[in-house]
Scaffold this motif. Structure first.
Motif, PDB file in Angstrom:
ATOM      1  N   LEU A 341      24.006  30.830   6.867  1.00  0.00           N
ATOM      2  CA  LEU A 341      22.697  30.385   6.368  1.00  0.00           C
ATOM      3  C   LEU A 341      21.727  31.545   6.206  1.00  0.00           C
ATOM      4  O   LEU A 341      20.768  31.461   5.433  1.00  0.00           O
ATOM      5  N   GLU A 344      20.947  32.843   2.754  1.00  0.00           N
ATOM      6  CA  GLU A 344      20.096  32.042   1.869  1.00  0.00           C
ATOM      7  C   GLU A 344      18.794  32.763   1.528  1.00  0.00           C
ATOM      8  O   GLU A 344      18.239  32.587   0.432  1.00  0.00           O
ATOM      9  N   ASN A 372      23.548  26.086  -2.643  1.00  0.00           N
ATOM     10  CA  ASN A 372      24.246  24.865  -2.235  1.00  0.00           C
ATOM     11  C   ASN A 372      25.630  25.176  -1.658  1.00  0.00           C
ATOM     12  O   ASN A 372      26.088  24.519  -0.721  1.00  0.00           O
ATOM     13  N   TYR A 375      25.117  26.202   1.850  1.00  0.00           N
ATOM     14  CA  TYR A 375      24.893  25.025   2.691  1.00  0.00           C
ATOM     15  C   TYR A 375      26.223  24.328   3.015  1.00  0.00           C
ATOM     16  O   TYR A 375      26.497  23.980   4.165  1.00  0.00           O
ATOM     17  N   LYS A 376      27.020  24.125   1.976  1.00  0.00           N
ATOM     18  CA  LYS A 376      28.286  23.397   2.152  1.00  0.00           C
ATOM     19  C   LYS A 376      29.252  24.137   3.080  1.00  0.00           C
ATOM     20  O   LYS A 376      29.989  23.517   3.854  1.00  0.00           O
ATOM     21  N   VAL A 379      28.141  23.588   6.801  1.00  0.00           N
ATOM     22  CA  VAL A 379      28.217  22.220   7.337  1.00  0.00           C
ATOM     23  C   VAL A 379      29.375  22.023   8.321  1.00  0.00           C
ATOM     24  O   VAL A 379      29.177  21.477   9.422  1.00  0.00           O
ATOM     25  N   THR A 398      19.164  21.030  11.467  1.00  0.00           N
ATOM     26  CA  THR A 398      19.652  21.880  10.377  1.00  0.00           C
ATOM     27  C   THR A 398      20.511  21.078   9.400  1.00  0.00           C
ATOM     28  O   THR A 398      20.366  21.207   8.178  1.00  0.00           O
ATOM     29  N   ILE A 402      19.843  20.373   5.448  1.00  0.00           N
ATOM     30  CA  ILE A 402      20.861  20.718   4.449  1.00  0.00           C
ATOM     31  C   ILE A 402      21.184  19.507   3.577  1.00  0.00           C
ATOM     32  O   ILE A 402      21.254  19.615   2.341  1.00  0.00           O
ATOM     33  N   GLN A 405      18.585  18.789   1.064  1.00  0.00           N
ATOM     34  CA  GLN A 405      18.649  19.743  -0.046  1.00  0.00           C
ATOM     35  C   GLN A 405      19.806  19.423  -0.997  1.00  0.00           C
ATOM     36  O   GLN A 405      19.712  19.651  -2.213  1.00  0.00           O
TER      37      GLN A 405
END
Length: 424
Positions: A341, A344, A372, A375-376, A379, A398, A402, A405
């Motif tokens: 992260l 980002e 994105n 983010y993925k 996860v 968090t 995510i 978003q």
């Protein structure tokens, strides 16, 4: 004149003996009736003439004094503990020397009871975070029986917690002079149903359950040595006092005695980490790993140092290795997610700097997709961390952000979880 002189001495001795006996007798009666203050006053009066008493009377005097100053009515005065313990020990010392043991058994029993009360009081002080009192009482517990070196170790630990570093150093130095390791015998066996390894308090208890068929694979082992922890704490105290050279020397001295002790090597690495010498820390940690390549905690610590050194790719490699060895390692998963992260920030900065041209809009879409993807990829690690700790508020928050978003409907689910935890 000579006859009169000897008569005076004889009469004086008789008077002294009578006074001592009367004082001791008065104290004894007072204690039986619960009049502790009266007993103390009688003993004080007799104590001044104790030098002329025989061993039998001295032993009885100190035994009664121990009783008089034993904790009464919840009074946990450290001074009373000291006086009582010293008195019982004098009783034991006198009777051991004289070969007569009239009060020895009672004094030993009373001393053990006193020690137990003292340690219980120290535990209460520790729970109340009154570490100074706890340290003092634990140290006295050790002084009443110097075989109980664990009390000295715990006294030092409480002195550290109370930031009384000079006292802690004194206790640690005494532990070092005793060659204290703190290693204790452990009696383990495996639960036949669950496969869990359990440590039993006694060998007899373990063997009984093994015989009953509830546990299998009985083993005896020694717990880990505390020498590394002690060396580390001594060095950390020196660091807190601005004595870095003393800290490093303390660690070097400890390693001379135990060059292959993994806990000492870890402690030395921690020292350099605290001193800000991360390169040295990393070098030492790599040496430790080479000696214990299947320990996930070592790889996790290497990941932490690599992150501090700015080598995030190496950090990810170490964290992944930790997960390989321990798939449920939540802290490693959180740190991996944090590194992912962290990428980002530059993307968001570029997105915020774009204009309104068609080219800027195209670039924006490209950057949004990259974000994105970040983010993925984070996860699974956050979800993995929640498996080992379902109430990790930061991981839940968090993931919620995510999913919002990503326009993922799971965002509302995590929002509810977060609110439920914050209301506890």
């Amino acid at each position: 004149m000579k006859i009169k002189f000897f008569m005076v001495l004889f009469l004086a001795a008789s008077t002294v003996g009578f006074s001592q006996k009367q004082g001791i007798k008065t104290a004894q009666k007072a204690l039986k009736s619960g009049k502790v203050d009266v007993a103390k006053e009688a003993l004080k009066a007799a104590e001044g003439q104790l030098g002329a008493a025989d061993d039998k009377m001295k032993a009885q005097f100190y035994f009664l004094k121990g009783q008089a100053y034993t904790t009464v009515g919840g009074n946990t005065s450290i001074e009373n503990f000291k006086i009582s313990a010293d008195s019982y020990n004098k009783t034991l010392e006198i009777e051991k020397k004289s070969g007569k043991a009239k009060f020895t058994e009672k004094a030993s029993t009373a001393l053990n009871a006193l020690r137990n009360a003292l340690i219980q009081s120290a535990v209460e002080d520790q729970n109340a975070k009154d570490y100074a009192k706890a340290a003092e009482k634990l140290f006295l517990g050790y002084k009443t029986n110097k075989k109980d070196t664990l009390y000295l170790y715990y006294a030092a630990s409480n002195a550290v917690n109370g930031k009384n570093y000079d006292v802690a150093l004194k206790y640690y130095e005494e532990l070092k002079s005793l060659n204290f390791s703190g290693a204790q015998p452990e009696f383990i066996a495996t639960d036949k149903k669950t496969g869990e390894v359990k440590n039993f308090s006694t060998k007899a208890e373990r063997d009984l359950l093994v015989k009953a068929g509830e546990y299998i694979v009985p083993k005896n082992r020694m717990s880990a040595s505390k020498k590394g922890e002690i060396a580390k704490n001594v060095a950390l105290i020196y660091i807190s006092q601005g004595k870095d050279d003393d800290a490093i020397k303390a660690m070097e001295d400890a390693k001379k005695e135990n060059p292959n002790d993994a806990s000492l090597m870890q402690a030395e690495a921690d020292i350099f980490y605290r001193l800000g010498n991360l390169e040295k820390y990393k070098s030492l940690m790599q040496e430790i790993v080479s000696n214990d390549p299947t320990n996930p905690d070592l790889y996790y610590n290497l990941g932490v140092s690599a992150t501090k050194l700015g080598d995030e790719e190496k950090a990810l490699e170490y964290y992944e290795k930790a997960l390989e060895l321990k798939p449920e390692y939540g802290s490693a998963q959180i740190n991996i997610a944090a590194i992912i992260l962290g990428k980002e920030a530059k993307i968001v900065e570029e997105m915020n700097g774009l204009g309104t041209s068609s080219q800027d809009y195209k670039r924006y879409d490209v950057l949004k997709n990259k974000r994105n993807d970040i983010y993925k990829s984070a996860v699974p690690y956050l979800e993995g961390a929640l498996k080992s700790n379902p109430e990790n508020v930061e991981a839940i928050r968090t993931l919620m952000n995510i999913f919002y978003q990503l326009d993922d409907p799971r965002a509302d689910e995590f929002n509810k979880k977060l609110k439920a935890l914050e209301q506890k």
